[in-house]
Design a protein around this motif. Structure first.
Motif, short mmCIF file in Angstrom:
data_model
loop_
_atom_site.label_atom_id
_atom_site.label_comp_id
_atom_site.label_asym_id
_atom_site.label_seq_id
_atom_site.Cartn_x
_atom_site.Cartn_y
_atom_site.Cartn_z
N LYS A 1 -0.19 -4.31 2.55
CA LYS A 1 0.75 -3.18 2.52
C LYS A 1 2.15 -3.55 2.00
N SER B 1 3.75 -0.45 0.36
CA SER B 1 4.21 0.51 1.36
C SER B 1 5.55 0.08 1.97
N ASP C 1 -1.20 5.95 1.61
CA ASP C 1 -1.83 4.82 2.30
C ASP C 1 -3.34 4.93 2.12
#
Length: 208
Positions: free
Chosen positions: A42, A45, A62
């Protein structure tokens, strides 16, 4: 809507840097863009969470959870996907199969070039790529302005029969800007113009 998958099984090739910069470049061009994070780490993100509100917006998606691939992508012009390293897990293979283009970063070193050559051979068998419905673009990443990188890349291109569409120089600015959720496309200053220009061939290949 066009989906672009940034992928390579070789770790440390700068996959996330390519993904966030490409997303910011397209957003700066006025398109509706999302950055889909399919990598369990991630990193993309976390970068988006740092992104200021006064720059070109990029929607966060996501895609790391079970069955999450493809969710939230309506009403967009582009989805840039930061792929997981284990590209041949079932979900990742399906992602490749649906992509309009696959961008493969490669570093100018023997180990990276060899791993990338094997990766390209593997994905060449995926139906969408095999039938020419999804293009595969190589991007030489972290190329040093001086040294033997150019010769290594030329030899690599000759071996695989495909030259990188763009060569992105190694610059500390990428790391510095990433800490603030930014890229060189969020900086209109003249000093960043040569760095932004290195992305022009890739952007032209994807948008043509």
């Amino acid at each position: 809507m066009k989906t672009v998958l940034i992928a390579n099984r070789k770790g440390g090739c700068g996959k996330t840097t390519i993904a966030v910069t490409l997303a910011a470049a397209l957003a700066d061009g006025g398109w509706q863009v999302a950055l889909a994070d399919a990598d369990p780490q991630k990193s993309a993100s976390r970068w988006l969470k740092r992104r200021p509100a006064d720059v070109a917006p990029i929607r966060a998606l996501d895609w790391t959870g079970p069955g999450a691939l493809g969710k939230g992508a309506k009403g967009l012009d582009w989805v840039i996907v930061d792929a997981p390293g284990s590209i041949y897990e079932a979900d990742a293979a399906a992602l490749v199969a649906e992509a309009h283009a696959v961008v493969v970063p490669v570093l100018p070193s023997f180990f990276d070039a060899d791993a990338t050559r094997r990766f390209l051979k593997e994905i060449a068998g995926i139906k969408r790529i095999r039938k020419g419905k999804a293009g595969v673009e190589l991007v030489a990443n972290r190329v040093r302005p001086r040294g033997r990188d150019a010769a290594r890349l030329a030899a690599f291109a000759e071996r695989i029969g495909q030259a990188p569409v763009a060569a992105i120089s190694e610059r500390v600015a990428y790391g510095d800007l990433a800490e603030a959720g930014l890229t060189v496309f969020d900086k209109p200053q003249k000093a960043f113009a040569p760095t932004r220009a290195q992305w022009t061939p890739l952007l032209a290949a994807l948008t043509s």
